[in-house]
Write a protein that holds these residues in place. Structure first.
Motif, PDB file in Angstrom:
ATOM      1  N   ASP A  14       0.766  -1.117   0.112  1.00  0.00           N
ATOM      2  CA  ASP A  14      -0.042   0.174   0.152  1.00  0.00           C
ATOM      3  C   ASP A  14       0.856   1.198   0.114  1.00  0.00           C
ATOM      4  OD1 ASP A  14       0.723  -0.350   2.734  1.00  0.00           O
ATOM      5  OD2 ASP A  14      -1.377  -0.063   3.447  1.00  0.00           O
ATOM      6  N   VAL A  15       1.988   1.158   0.495  1.00  0.00           N
ATOM      7  CA  VAL A  15       2.976   2.376   0.558  1.00  0.00           C
ATOM      8  C   VAL A  15       3.493   2.447  -0.984  1.00  0.00           C
ATOM      9  CG1 VAL A  15       4.921   3.506   1.336  1.00  0.00           C
ATOM     10  CG2 VAL A  15       3.425   2.185   2.946  1.00  0.00           C
ATOM     11  N   ARG A  16       3.776   1.288  -1.485  1.00  0.00           N
ATOM     12  CA  ARG A  16       4.197   1.352  -2.905  1.00  0.00           C
ATOM     13  C   ARG A  16       3.216   2.137  -3.939  1.00  0.00           C
ATOM     14  NH1 ARG A  16       8.806  -1.801  -3.981  1.00  0.00           N
ATOM     15  NH2 ARG A  16       9.531  -3.196  -2.679  1.00  0.00           N
ATOM     16  N   ALA A  17       1.909   1.840  -3.554  1.00  0.00           N
ATOM     17  CA  ALA A  17       0.987   2.372  -4.166  1.00  0.00           C
ATOM     18  C   ALA A  17       0.715   3.922  -4.087  1.00  0.00           C
ATOM     19  CB  ALA A  17      -0.535   1.476  -3.970  1.00  0.00           C
ATOM     20  N   VAL A  52       3.549   7.182   7.929  1.00  0.00           N
ATOM     21  CA  VAL A  52       2.502   6.796   6.919  1.00  0.00           C
ATOM     22  C   VAL A  52       1.079   7.035   7.805  1.00  0.00           C
ATOM     23  CG1 VAL A  52       1.184   4.960   6.022  1.00  0.00           C
ATOM     24  CG2 VAL A  52       3.732   4.945   5.777  1.00  0.00           C
ATOM     25  N   ALA A  53       0.388   7.825   6.987  1.00  0.00           N
ATOM     26  CA  ALA A  53      -1.035   8.103   7.782  1.00  0.00           C
ATOM     27  C   ALA A  53      -1.978   7.081   7.384  1.00  0.00           C
ATOM     28  CB  ALA A  53      -1.459   9.690   7.352  1.00  0.00           C
ATOM     29  N   ARG A  54      -2.898   6.698   8.100  1.00  0.00           N
ATOM     30  CA  ARG A  54      -3.915   5.788   7.859  1.00  0.00           C
ATOM     31  C   ARG A  54      -5.144   5.950   8.366  1.00  0.00           C
ATOM     32  NH1 ARG A  54      -1.775   1.147   5.595  1.00  0.00           N
ATOM     33  NH2 ARG A  54       0.384   0.838   5.773  1.00  0.00           N
ATOM     34  N   ASP A  55      -6.332   5.767   7.757  1.00  0.00           N
ATOM     35  CA  ASP A  55      -7.643   6.179   8.054  1.00  0.00           C
ATOM     36  C   ASP A  55      -8.132   5.140   8.981  1.00  0.00           C
ATOM     37  OD1 ASP A  55      -8.406   3.894   6.683  1.00  0.00           O
ATOM     38  OD2 ASP A  55      -9.381   5.251   4.886  1.00  0.00           O
ATOM     39  N   ALA A  56      -9.433   5.286   9.490  1.00  0.00           N
ATOM     40  CA  ALA A  56      -9.871   4.386  10.560  1.00  0.00           C
ATOM     41  C   ALA A  56      -9.924   3.136   9.775  1.00  0.00           C
ATOM     42  CB  ALA A  56     -11.263   4.840  10.957  1.00  0.00           C
ATOM     43  N   GLY A  58      -7.645   1.645   8.224  1.00  0.00           N
ATOM     44  CA  GLY A  58      -6.171   1.175   8.048  1.00  0.00           C
ATOM     45  C   GLY A  58      -5.630   1.409   6.628  1.00  0.00           C
ATOM     46  N   LYS A  59      -6.473   2.195   5.846  1.00  0.00           N
ATOM     47  CA  LYS A  59      -5.923   2.578   4.318  1.00  0.00           C
ATOM     48  C   LYS A  59      -4.876   3.515   4.592  1.00  0.00           C
ATOM     49  CE  LYS A  59      -7.489   4.389   0.137  1.00  0.00           C
ATOM     50  NZ  LYS A  59      -8.511   5.287  -0.414  1.00  0.00           N
ATOM     51  N   ALA A  60      -3.768   3.323   3.741  1.00  0.00           N
ATOM     52  CA  ALA A  60      -2.870   4.371   3.897  1.00  0.00           C
ATOM     53  C   ALA A  60      -3.347   5.615   3.008  1.00  0.00           C
ATOM     54  CB  ALA A  60      -1.451   3.790   3.272  1.00  0.00           C
ATOM     55  N   VAL A  61      -3.275   6.807   3.732  1.00  0.00           N
ATOM     56  CA  VAL A  61      -3.718   7.827   2.860  1.00  0.00           C
ATOM     57  C   VAL A  61      -2.880   8.989   2.698  1.00  0.00           C
ATOM     58  CG1 VAL A  61      -6.206   7.290   3.437  1.00  0.00           C
ATOM     59  CG2 VAL A  61      -4.750   8.745   5.186  1.00  0.00           C
TER      60      VAL A  61
END
Length: 160
Positions: A14-17, A52-56, A58-61
């Motif tokens: 998800d960080v690569r994305a 890395v910031a993640r939403d509630a 757990g998605k990397a935003v």
């Protein structure tokens, strides 16, 4: 929106994305030779700390990194938030974590290079509102119309 921010490895899908989305955003904004991108492998080196910031869910935003250039200079790298969360202070929260880390390491200054033009106006506003001031090129960045440079003096805080 609830956001959590933590130090993570960039070597995650998800960080690569996120990095791919950032690169796609930057691609039309300036010539390739004036895009100073770090790969996830470069971001995984011992001199770079990635937040890395993640939403509630757990998605990397969002993401942002501090790259150390010796004991006297930290550089903000790979700042990005997905369009869906812009305007919700995720970028500012990431920048706060980066600057706090630089402060804790005793760095006298944090600098950054970013692009110019309409596609970078939000980034310039973020940095300026945080207290970064424009400056000339640093390290081996060339002076060009495609780059804007900023710095935040942390040693001035100690003197005040």
């Amino acid at each position: 929106m609830t956001i959590s921010i933590a130090i993570e490895t960039p070597l995650q899908d998800d960080v690569r994305a996120l990095v791919a989305r950032l690169n796609d955003h930057l691609l039309p904004l300036s010539p390739l030779e004036f895009q100073f991108k770090m790969t996830v492998e470069q971001m995984a080196d011992s001199e770079t700390t990635l937040f890395v910031a993640r939403d509630a869910d757990g998605k990397a935003v969002g993401m942002g990194a501090l790259k150390m250039h010796g004991p006297d200079l930290g550089e903000v790298k790979r700042m990005y938030t997905v369009p869906e969360v812009r305007g919700q202070r995720v970028g500012r929260q990431l920048l706060e974590r980066i600057v706090d880390l630089a402060r804790s390491r005793g760095l006298p200054v944090v600098m950054l290079e970013t692009g110019t033009g309409d596609g970078m106006a939000e980034a310039h506003r973020l940095y300026s509102r945080y207290g970064f001031i424009p400056r000339g090129p640093f390290l081996d960045y060339p002076d060009s119309e495609w780059s804007a440079f900023f710095e935040l003096r942390l040693d001035a805080e100690k003197a005040a």
